[in-house]
Write a protein that holds these residues in place. Sequence first.
Motif, PDB file in Angstrom:
ATOM      1  N   PHE A   1     -18.280  -7.414   0.412  1.00 59.73           N
ATOM      2  CA  PHE A   1     -17.021  -6.702   0.651  1.00 59.73           C
ATOM      3  C   PHE A   1     -15.953  -7.605   1.260  1.00 59.73           C
ATOM      4  O   PHE A   1     -14.770  -7.326   1.144  1.00 59.73           O
ATOM      5  CB  PHE A   1     -17.261  -5.509   1.582  1.00 59.73           C
ATOM      6  CG  PHE A   1     -18.273  -4.536   1.064  1.00 59.73           C
ATOM      7  CD1 PHE A   1     -17.977  -3.734  -0.032  1.00 59.73           C
ATOM      8  CD2 PHE A   1     -19.534  -4.433   1.630  1.00 59.73           C
ATOM      9  CE1 PHE A   1     -18.911  -2.828  -0.533  1.00 59.73           C
ATOM     10  CE2 PHE A   1     -20.472  -3.542   1.141  1.00 59.73           C
ATOM     11  CZ  PHE A   1     -20.167  -2.739   0.056  1.00 59.73           C
TER      12      PHE A   1
ATOM     13  N   PRO B   1     -15.675 -11.475   1.227  1.00 58.53           N
ATOM     14  CA  PRO B   1     -16.073 -12.872   0.979  1.00 58.53           C
ATOM     15  C   PRO B   1     -15.168 -13.893   1.660  1.00 58.53           C
ATOM     16  O   PRO B   1     -15.617 -15.007   1.936  1.00 58.53           O
ATOM     17  CB  PRO B   1     -15.975 -12.992  -0.550  1.00 58.53           C
ATOM     18  CG  PRO B   1     -14.996 -11.939  -0.961  1.00 58.53           C
ATOM     19  CD  PRO B   1     -15.205 -10.801   0.003  1.00 58.53           C
TER      20      PRO B   1
ATOM     21  N   ALA C   1      -6.623  -2.329   4.555  1.00 58.34           N
ATOM     22  CA  ALA C   1      -7.075  -0.935   4.521  1.00 58.34           C
ATOM     23  C   ALA C   1      -7.473  -0.459   5.913  1.00 58.34           C
ATOM     24  O   ALA C   1      -7.223   0.698   6.278  1.00 58.34           O
ATOM     25  CB  ALA C   1      -8.252  -0.798   3.548  1.00 58.34           C
TER      26      ALA C   1
ATOM     27  N   PRO D   1     -17.278  -1.072   3.986  1.00 57.90           N
ATOM     28  CA  PRO D   1     -15.917  -0.658   4.346  1.00 57.90           C
ATOM     29  C   PRO D   1     -15.874   0.746   4.960  1.00 57.90           C
ATOM     30  O   PRO D   1     -15.154   0.978   5.929  1.00 57.90           O
ATOM     31  CB  PRO D   1     -15.180  -0.707   3.005  1.00 57.90           C
ATOM     32  CG  PRO D   1     -15.883  -1.771   2.234  1.00 57.90           C
ATOM     33  CD  PRO D   1     -17.346  -1.609   2.615  1.00 57.90           C
TER      34      PRO D   1
ATOM     35  N   VAL E   1     -11.876 -13.659  -2.859  1.00 60.56           N
ATOM     36  CA  VAL E   1     -12.031 -13.413  -4.284  1.00 60.56           C
ATOM     37  C   VAL E   1     -11.011 -12.351  -4.672  1.00 60.56           C
ATOM     38  O   VAL E   1     -11.173 -11.180  -4.322  1.00 60.56           O
ATOM     39  CB  VAL E   1     -13.474 -12.926  -4.602  1.00 60.56           C
ATOM     40  CG1 VAL E   1     -13.610 -12.603  -6.088  1.00 60.56           C
ATOM     41  CG2 VAL E   1     -14.504 -13.954  -4.168  1.00 60.56           C
ATOM     42  N   ASP E   2      -9.942 -12.771  -5.349  1.00 60.85           N
ATOM     43  CA  ASP E   2      -8.936 -11.827  -5.843  1.00 60.85           C
ATOM     44  C   ASP E   2      -8.356 -10.962  -4.712  1.00 60.85           C
ATOM     45  O   ASP E   2      -8.056  -9.782  -4.916  1.00 60.85           O
ATOM     46  CB  ASP E   2      -9.558 -10.947  -6.945  1.00 60.85           C
ATOM     47  CG  ASP E   2      -8.520 -10.234  -7.810  1.00 60.85           C
ATOM     48  OD1 ASP E   2      -7.367 -10.696  -7.878  1.00 60.85           O
ATOM     49  OD2 ASP E   2      -8.871  -9.183  -8.391  1.00 60.85           O
TER      50      ASP E   2
ATOM     51  N   ARG F   1      -9.732  -9.669  -2.115  1.00 62.69           N
ATOM     52  CA  ARG F   1     -10.583  -8.552  -1.694  1.00 62.69           C
ATOM     53  C   ARG F   1     -10.638  -8.387  -0.175  1.00 62.69           C
ATOM     54  O   ARG F   1     -10.519  -7.270   0.342  1.00 62.69           O
ATOM     55  CB  ARG F   1     -11.992  -8.764  -2.237  1.00 62.69           C
ATOM     56  CG  ARG F   1     -12.917  -7.580  -2.059  1.00 62.69           C
ATOM     57  CD  ARG F   1     -14.333  -7.908  -2.558  1.00 62.69           C
ATOM     58  NE  ARG F   1     -14.303  -8.368  -3.936  1.00 62.69           N
ATOM     59  CZ  ARG F   1     -15.321  -8.991  -4.538  1.00 62.69           C
ATOM     60  NH1 ARG F   1     -16.448  -9.214  -3.884  1.00 62.69           N
ATOM     61  NH2 ARG F   1     -15.212  -9.379  -5.784  1.00 62.69           N
TER      62      ARG F   1
ATOM     63  N   MET G   1       0.826  -1.210   0.000  1.00 65.25           N
ATOM     64  CA  MET G   1       0.000   0.000   0.000  1.00 65.25           C
ATOM     65  C   MET G   1       0.857   1.257   0.000  1.00 65.25           C
ATOM     66  O   MET G   1       1.964   1.274   0.546  1.00 65.25           O
ATOM     67  CB  MET G   1      -0.934  -0.004   1.211  1.00 65.25           C
ATOM     68  CG  MET G   1      -2.145  -0.897   0.969  1.00 65.25           C
ATOM     69  SD  MET G   1      -3.269  -0.966   2.398  1.00 65.25           S
ATOM     70  CE  MET G   1      -4.755  -1.597   1.568  1.00 65.25           C
TER      71      MET G   1
ATOM     72  N   LYS H   1      -7.305  -7.264   1.298  1.00 64.50           N
ATOM     73  CA  LYS H   1      -7.110  -5.829   1.039  1.00 64.50           C
ATOM     74  C   LYS H   1      -7.958  -4.983   1.977  1.00 64.50           C
ATOM     75  O   LYS H   1      -7.524  -3.911   2.419  1.00 64.50           O
ATOM     76  CB  LYS H   1      -7.484  -5.506  -0.414  1.00 64.50           C
ATOM     77  CG  LYS H   1      -6.442  -5.926  -1.412  1.00 64.50           C
ATOM     78  CD  LYS H   1      -6.815  -5.451  -2.811  1.00 64.50           C
ATOM     79  CE  LYS H   1      -5.715  -5.886  -3.779  1.00 64.50           C
ATOM     80  NZ  LYS H   1      -6.000  -5.451  -5.153  1.00 64.50           N
ATOM     81  N   LEU H   2      -9.162  -5.453   2.243  1.00 68.47           N
ATOM     82  CA  LEU H   2     -10.036  -4.701   3.151  1.00 68.47           C
ATOM     83  C   LEU H   2      -9.442  -4.687   4.557  1.00 68.47           C
ATOM     84  O   LEU H   2      -9.418  -3.643   5.230  1.00 68.47           O
ATOM     85  CB  LEU H   2     -11.431  -5.327   3.148  1.00 68.47           C
ATOM     86  CG  LEU H   2     -12.480  -4.648   4.013  1.00 68.47           C
ATOM     87  CD1 LEU H   2     -12.686  -3.194   3.609  1.00 68.47           C
ATOM     88  CD2 LEU H   2     -13.803  -5.416   3.939  1.00 68.47           C
TER      89      LEU H   2
END
Lengths: 331, 331, 331
Positions: A263, A265, A317, A277, A307-308, A310, A82, A313-314
């Motif tokens: 958001f 999964p 973040a 989020p 999923v990819d 996600r 990030m 990343k959340l």
Amino acid sequence: MKTAVIRGKNLRDVDAQLRITSIDADDPRFSDLIVGVDAWPTDVPNVVVLLGVPQHLGVERNGGRAGAAEGPFAIRSALYRMATSEVAPRIAQGDLAIIDVGDLITEGKTLEQIHDEQHDIINAVLSEGALPIVLGGGHDTAWPTIMALNSHGTSYSAINIDAHADVRPLKDGGRAHSGSPFRQMIEAKGALTQGAFVEFGLQKYAVAAAHADYVRNNGGHIEWLDEIRHDGFDVAWERTWQKLQRSSSVYVSLDMDGFASAFAPGVSAPSADGFTPWEVLDVLRQIAQSSYLTAFDVVETNPRFDVDGRTAKLAAAMIATVIGSLRRNRD
Amino acid sequence: MKTAVIRGKNLRDVDAQLRITSIDADDPRFSDLIVGVDAWPTDVPNVVVLLGVPQHLGVERNGGRAGAAEGPFAIRSALYRMATSEVAPRIAQGDLAIIDVGDLITEGKTLEQIHDEQHDIINAVLSEGALPIVLGGGHDTAWPTIMALNSHGTSYSAINIDAHADVRPLKDGGRAHSGSPFRQMIEAKGALTQGAFVEFGLQKYAVAAAHADYVRNNGGHIEWLDEIRHDGFDVAWERTWQKLQRSSSVYVSLDMDGFASAFAPGVSAPSADGFTPWEVLDVLRQIAQSSYLTAFDVVETNPRFDVDGRTAKLAAAMIATVIGSLRRNRD
Amino acid sequence: MKTAVIRGKNLRDVDAQLRITSIDADDPRFSDLIVGVDAWPTDVPNVVVLLGVPQHLGVERNGGRAGAAEGPFAIRSALYRMATSEVAPRIAQGDLAIIDVGDLITEGKTLEQIHDEQHDIINAVLSEGALPIVLGGGHDTAWPTIMALNSHGTSYSAINIDAHADVRPLKDGGRAHSGSPFRQMIEAKGALTQGAFVEFGLQKYAVAAAHADYVRNNGGHIEWLDEIRHDGFDVAWERTWQKLQRSSSVYVSLDMDGFASAFAPGVSAPSADGFTPWEVLDVLRQIAQSSYLTAFDVVETNPRFDVDGRTAKLAAAMIATVIGSLRRNRD
């Protein structure tokens, strides 16, 4: 110095492949700015300590689906890449330091051994006046942090951002699991301030009536998700924040399944409904800016169902936001 | 007539398999109503021109993951099947026309050649008084549109709806890429109105501090996503709209990664947080209705990472909304 | 007693594998509390009757993608495992009962035969003063419920929560399909209260102009999704609720594609934009609490396109919410 404990042999260094180096000096990433425990600075008012706990033993005991052991690696994969618009200037000014002590070594250990080792590290981090951020792992990783808060002794308030109450009884023989940490917190009668525990975001079809009663009968407060939405998020948060401020030390536990599964999964027990989020990010920022934040964990990221990336990343973040906005006026 | 340029041999017709015919005369789809460049009408006040730019060369230069070259096909697959409650009556009344000039032929060309050809077409579309809508492709496809706006000469304001600032320096030898278009816009010192560039939705852990400084030091305004949410979307949009109205000509660039990845999983660089479909749809509708909209692009749709066409449908919904609500009081 | 009809041989019992038993007596799940038709209680004011209609014949007639036949099994898989903080105390107090009559047997039958059998069961449920909840199946499963409301004779209002209007003409020879139920409702001139039909959440690029005109020309009201968002959800809902209250009997049809596909990927015809779980949950709760709710169906869940059961869980959450908050002051 307490960092001797943190530097102990029960830790594994962060995987070298995660330690990328930015190709642009104007665009340093978290990976470029995070340091090891040996670089623990003096005279930096805001020190964050990341600790990974890569196990899902407690999830399995609770009958959940495995995978959360891979959470710390996935979260770091996102976090380390990030950008740093908020944190780089503060680190340069000596206002902030981010230390990653790596992962607890879990191989060949019982859940109780792992919990004890996590307790010792978190207790040492608290003694240093730093903010521990635990990367789970199952939600049972909240319990050693709670034990450390009790060991440390300063009274604290607590918020669990979650779809579930996690106040199930222990399993046979008193064994902790991913559904029990807040019953353990209540039963411990430690440093938790009376009336200062909030279960934030529980879903009515994800909680047993007996468990809701247990929380309320023991001084806890439930903010049901549907009532948060009906009353308005800001109104519900204001109610919550009033309760948390009964102590000037706030422990925040964020279960990634408190987010709607769109958001997030990649969790052990996904929920169709849940937070966005931006709702959680905004309250984490407020808590971090308040000087009250004492301990933070982000649990139940399960990369096997992601999923990819996600969900990882959340989670990253949320951690980046807490670090970027942290203000601790303590010595 | 400038349409000679648009009709040039550097374009490939829309794939025949996309040109479906509705089985119900009462339910015409976009496919039934979109015409080719040879059917360019006269005396229609609102003319929209779709142009696909199927390349991800700039994404690859920027170190991103490939796939955006397949964006125009996926977006048209969704758009051409959409129903037309808003647009059919307006086309029937001679108030609106939708022209699809097809895709730029990219095979065997450098990114610079492709950019130059896109510039020529967009410049011709602007000269005809029509609204160009570019289907990307990477975000570098914004640069030729900016060049065309500069060539055209009318002063304009610009908004980039995005998680990222896209003001990175050019690569060695001055080569453009998907992370550089707004630095190029600023450096060009073209027809951009001073103080009328807004970066809308940037995420603090997706932007370097030096890049944020660059935007602000050059008259740009940043609306950070977390502040948009904290202050309220409507409040932040009002701030933004005030700045955009410094010119009566507004260029809108929509990077699909400005949406939360739950809504737009198929992008080159997904973000866990981000806008919802309805937030962006509402502001695009307002801009389109204002008579100010001069150019629009929708970039970074990457079908290789999409889930059941969700992102392509979202991109198509944004385009359908702009077309359906477009009001241009110009000659 | 009318339950003889409901107990008829055209029904198949719920799959035994769904009938889990909670391992914790303090944490009963819906599976532990749902009973069969033979246990229909007397003197319980709120009786809910679940009926599965596992077919997608109407979807196929409408040119849609198959899979909705698997909806009832997937929805029950989620619902039967859900916790019961709201419903368990009410069932224990004799205030609520949940009966699952199983699935309509569809093998070897025409869609018209299936519709007739569904009509007979729903009519009998209504005659018993219970609330039918239909688990679709395609949206054509709304038509037999509408027929039953007409047979029952009490005037009713109706709301379709959907991206689509579903007022398409019948196919050749007058054959119903998943896109036609609300045209059939309007044409039937049954017990529908004039001016009390609302299409809630339609998307402008998912509806033909002629179909929107048809709804409005026949006393229906359209709440377009983009206008709901522009005006504010609460404002739009208040407009809607005013219209529904023209009758004290409200029929609610929930098409899962009314949700944004991020939240409901597993549907026959996904939409990028759409409602959030919490928006719909809040209005369903209000309707259920109002004493007006007369019939409810949840249609178009298509497990073949679902992601980790997300859509089925969302459908189950909507059903659990309606059951948990149901207040029927009727005899």
